[in-house]
Design a protein around this motif. Structure first.
Motif, mmCIF file in Angstrom:
data_model
loop_
_atom_site.group_PDB
_atom_site.id
_atom_site.type_symbol
_atom_site.label_atom_id
_atom_site.label_comp_id
_atom_site.label_asym_id
_atom_site.label_seq_id
_atom_site.Cartn_x
_atom_site.Cartn_y
_atom_site.Cartn_z
ATOM 1 N N ILE A 30 70.473 20.312 -18.151
ATOM 2 C CA ILE A 30 70.115 21.484 -18.786
ATOM 3 C C ILE A 30 71.126 22.743 -18.413
ATOM 4 O O ILE A 30 71.080 23.060 -17.337
ATOM 5 C CB ILE A 30 68.569 21.861 -18.492
ATOM 6 N N THR A 31 71.844 23.115 -19.341
ATOM 7 C CA THR A 31 72.399 24.437 -19.264
ATOM 8 C C THR A 31 71.922 25.420 -19.271
ATOM 9 O O THR A 31 70.733 25.647 -19.784
ATOM 10 C CB THR A 31 73.656 24.510 -19.888
ATOM 11 N N GLY A 32 72.073 26.702 -18.474
ATOM 12 C CA GLY A 32 71.390 27.882 -18.444
ATOM 13 C C GLY A 32 70.074 27.554 -17.724
ATOM 14 O O GLY A 32 69.060 28.092 -18.117
ATOM 15 N N GLY A 33 70.077 26.538 -16.743
ATOM 16 C CA GLY A 33 68.722 26.330 -15.970
ATOM 17 C C GLY A 33 68.406 27.109 -14.986
ATOM 18 O O GLY A 33 67.185 26.701 -14.409
ATOM 19 N N ASP A 40 62.115 26.591 -17.152
ATOM 20 C CA ASP A 40 60.695 26.233 -17.591
ATOM 21 C C ASP A 40 61.038 24.499 -18.012
ATOM 22 O O ASP A 40 60.451 23.552 -17.635
ATOM 23 C CB ASP A 40 60.118 26.762 -18.759
ATOM 24 N N LEU A 41 62.284 24.294 -18.718
ATOM 25 C CA LEU A 41 62.601 22.835 -19.177
ATOM 26 C C LEU A 41 62.751 22.021 -18.076
ATOM 27 O O LEU A 41 62.349 20.732 -17.979
ATOM 28 C CB LEU A 41 63.974 23.065 -20.017
ATOM 29 N N ALA A 50 61.882 12.580 -15.049
ATOM 30 C CA ALA A 50 63.208 12.659 -15.451
ATOM 31 C C ALA A 50 63.885 12.981 -14.387
ATOM 32 O O ALA A 50 63.445 13.784 -13.177
ATOM 33 C CB ALA A 50 63.808 13.381 -16.646
ATOM 34 N N ARG A 51 65.204 12.533 -14.131
ATOM 35 C CA ARG A 51 66.063 13.036 -13.091
ATOM 36 C C ARG A 51 66.808 14.231 -13.708
ATOM 37 O O ARG A 51 67.645 14.056 -14.671
ATOM 38 C CB ARG A 51 67.245 12.143 -12.615
ATOM 39 N N VAL A 52 66.655 15.436 -13.276
ATOM 40 C CA VAL A 52 67.007 16.617 -13.895
ATOM 41 C C VAL A 52 68.230 17.329 -13.168
ATOM 42 O O VAL A 52 68.276 17.412 -11.717
ATOM 43 C CB VAL A 52 65.863 17.778 -13.894
ATOM 44 N N VAL A 53 69.197 17.619 -13.910
ATOM 45 C CA VAL A 53 70.535 18.363 -13.456
ATOM 46 C C VAL A 53 70.466 19.723 -14.074
ATOM 47 O O VAL A 53 70.300 19.764 -15.534
ATOM 48 C CB VAL A 53 71.818 17.718 -13.529
ATOM 49 N N ILE A 54 70.450 20.666 -13.332
ATOM 50 C CA ILE A 54 70.432 22.154 -13.935
ATOM 51 C C ILE A 54 71.892 22.789 -13.784
ATOM 52 O O ILE A 54 72.590 22.325 -12.569
ATOM 53 C CB ILE A 54 69.472 23.115 -13.580
ATOM 54 N N ALA A 55 72.442 23.534 -14.715
ATOM 55 C CA ALA A 55 73.774 23.989 -14.690
ATOM 56 C C ALA A 55 73.820 25.500 -14.991
ATOM 57 O O ALA A 55 72.795 25.871 -15.967
ATOM 58 C CB ALA A 55 74.666 23.487 -15.444
ATOM 59 N N GLY A 56 74.420 26.273 -14.503
ATOM 60 C CA GLY A 56 74.808 27.853 -14.633
ATOM 61 C C GLY A 56 76.012 28.384 -13.989
ATOM 62 O O GLY A 56 76.332 27.776 -13.083
ATOM 63 N N ARG A 57 75.782 29.707 -14.279
ATOM 64 C CA ARG A 57 77.015 30.555 -13.520
ATOM 65 C C ARG A 57 76.383 31.091 -12.178
ATOM 66 O O ARG A 57 77.273 31.375 -11.171
ATOM 67 C CB ARG A 57 77.525 31.496 -14.467
ATOM 68 N N ASP A 89 80.877 15.315 -15.034
ATOM 69 C CA ASP A 89 81.322 14.634 -13.590
ATOM 70 C C ASP A 89 80.291 14.665 -12.748
ATOM 71 O O ASP A 89 79.980 13.554 -12.132
ATOM 72 C CB ASP A 89 82.716 14.741 -13.285
ATOM 73 N N ALA A 90 79.934 15.972 -12.081
ATOM 74 C CA ALA A 90 78.960 16.161 -11.236
ATOM 75 C C ALA A 90 77.747 15.647 -11.394
ATOM 76 O O ALA A 90 76.870 15.039 -10.531
ATOM 77 C CB ALA A 90 78.958 17.522 -10.735
ATOM 78 N N ALA A 91 77.266 15.826 -12.548
ATOM 79 C CA ALA A 91 75.729 15.365 -13.111
ATOM 80 C C ALA A 91 75.577 13.848 -12.885
ATOM 81 O O ALA A 91 74.646 13.583 -12.737
ATOM 82 C CB ALA A 91 75.461 15.831 -14.481
ATOM 83 N N GLY A 92 76.684 13.067 -13.271
ATOM 84 C CA GLY A 92 76.369 11.693 -13.287
ATOM 85 C C GLY A 92 75.683 11.404 -14.652
ATOM 86 O O GLY A 92 75.684 12.038 -15.663
ATOM 87 N N PRO A 93 75.307 10.164 -14.750
ATOM 88 C CA PRO A 93 74.883 9.525 -16.116
ATOM 89 C C PRO A 93 73.459 10.189 -16.771
ATOM 90 O O PRO A 93 72.804 10.644 -15.955
ATOM 91 C CB PRO A 93 74.774 8.250 -15.910
ATOM 92 N N VAL A 94 73.598 10.865 -17.819
ATOM 93 C CA VAL A 94 72.562 11.703 -18.342
ATOM 94 C C VAL A 94 72.254 11.128 -19.659
ATOM 95 O O VAL A 94 73.361 10.633 -20.528
ATOM 96 C CB VAL A 94 72.556 13.207 -18.417
ATOM 97 N N GLN A 95 71.143 10.807 -20.231
ATOM 98 C CA GLN A 95 70.876 10.649 -21.560
ATOM 99 C C GLN A 95 70.361 11.584 -22.457
ATOM 100 O O GLN A 95 70.183 11.595 -23.716
ATOM 101 C CB GLN A 95 69.881 9.384 -21.622
ATOM 102 N N ILE A 96 70.034 12.851 -21.755
ATOM 103 C CA ILE A 96 69.589 13.859 -22.405
ATOM 104 C C ILE A 96 70.327 15.185 -22.235
ATOM 105 O O ILE A 96 70.233 15.316 -20.989
ATOM 106 C CB ILE A 96 67.935 14.111 -22.124
ATOM 107 N N VAL A 97 70.792 15.768 -23.303
ATOM 108 C CA VAL A 97 71.563 16.949 -22.967
ATOM 109 C C VAL A 97 71.058 17.965 -23.676
ATOM 110 O O VAL A 97 70.899 18.105 -25.094
ATOM 111 C CB VAL A 97 73.063 16.716 -23.376
ATOM 112 N N ILE A 98 70.584 19.292 -23.019
ATOM 113 C CA ILE A 98 70.071 20.479 -23.528
ATOM 114 C C ILE A 98 70.891 21.584 -23.356
ATOM 115 O O ILE A 98 71.070 21.882 -22.337
ATOM 116 C CB ILE A 98 68.582 20.880 -23.020
ATOM 117 N N ALA A 99 71.584 22.082 -24.643
ATOM 118 C CA ALA A 99 72.530 23.058 -24.486
ATOM 119 C C ALA A 99 71.648 24.400 -24.659
ATOM 120 O O ALA A 99 71.414 24.843 -25.574
ATOM 121 C CB ALA A 99 73.401 22.842 -25.527
ATOM 122 N N ASN A 100 71.225 24.995 -23.441
ATOM 123 C CA ASN A 100 70.310 26.149 -23.474
ATOM 124 C C ASN A 100 71.228 27.653 -23.170
ATOM 125 O O ASN A 100 70.644 28.431 -23.388
ATOM 126 C CB ASN A 100 69.177 25.707 -22.386
#
Length: 265
Positions: A30-33, A40-41, A50-57, A89-100
């Motif tokens: 989830i970007t903008g996490g 909330d996502l 789910a195994r959740v990975v969040i990304a942001g600045r 690369d850092a997130a590892g395998p993901v099946q769901i990508v949410i461009a938020n």
């Protein structure tokens, strides 16, 4: 309590739908996490197993959400191609990508600068393109690609032309991608919420107050007037729609721009 906190606390206390899918074994990025709908996502998908990975600045907000949800946090700039590749690369395998990930800015059209235009397209459109493109490249079988657009991707709003243009682009991009992947086990859809009960809307309210002299109640009313239900959309409603797109029975939902706006569009 800060502006909007009472409303958000009330929404957070509501129980999530009993129809939440079991996503154990699925990875979601989830970007903008670090705030708003992204936070909330993260909570919703973590609750679904789910195994959740969040990304942001911003590392601080990401760490706070990670601590509350058990998500892994990655700093990344979605407008930078190399940063997006490193994020996956850092997130590892993901099946769901949410461009938020997204941002908003406002100005009368005649006073909108090229810098404002480029900034809005970079984070709101190019960021979605880079995120979904890299996500698609990394999928191996079943997958869900979800862009968080806006009702601004389905209609026009005054004083936010670059933002509206970018969100229209997100809807078009998502629909085009959906056509390319339709024969496989991957779907692509856009979620289009109206004004959300988040920090971003609080900033919009502050801007209305500053430029018009209205009090907070009047400024908020100006925003909710566009929604026939006369309210802000709760982030949990966006999360519920995203979870539905990842659950059984959603296989035929592809290339859609799903409005979450009380009938506004």
């Amino acid at each position: 309590m800060p502006p909007g906190a009472i409303r958000r606390a009330a929404c957070a206390s509501a129980s999530r739908s009993s129809s939440v899918p079991d996503l154990a074994g699925r990875g979601v990025l989830i970007t903008g996490g670090g705030s708003g709908a992204g936070a909330d996502l993260a909570r919703g998908f973590a609750d679904a197993g789910a195994r959740v990975v969040i990304a942001g600045r911003r590392q601080g907000p990401l760490d706070a959400v990670a601590a509350a949800t058990g998500a892994a946090a990655i700093t990344a700039d979605v407008t930078d191609e190399a940063s997006v590749a490193a994020m996956f690369d850092a997130a590892g395998p993901v099946q769901i990508v949410i461009a938020n990930a997204g941002a908003a800015d406002s100005a009368p059209f005649a006073r909108t600068t090229l810098e404002q235009w480029n900034a809005m397209l970079a984070v709101n459109l190019t960021g979605v393109f880079l995120t979904l493109r890299e996500g698609l490249r990394r999928l191996d079988g079943w997958g869900r690609l979800i862009s968080v657009a806006s009702t601004a991707g389905l209609k026009g709003y005054a004083y936010v032309a670059p933002y509206v243009a970018a969100k229209h682009g997100v809807v078009g991009l998502t629909r085009s991608l959906a056509q390319e992947i339709a024969r496989g086990p991957v779907t692509a859809n856009a979620l289009c919420p109206g004004f959300l009960d988040t920090e971003m809307t609080d900033r919009s309210v502050d801007n209305i107050m500053r430029t018009t002299g209205r009090d907070r109640e009047a400024a908020l009313k100006a925003l909710t007037a566009t929604n026939p239900q006369r309210r802000l959309i709760a982030p949990a409603e966006v999360t519920a729609a995203a979870l539905w797109l990842c659950g059984p029975g959603s296989e035929g939902i592809n290339g859609q721009a799903i409005a979450i706006a009380g009938g506004e569009v």
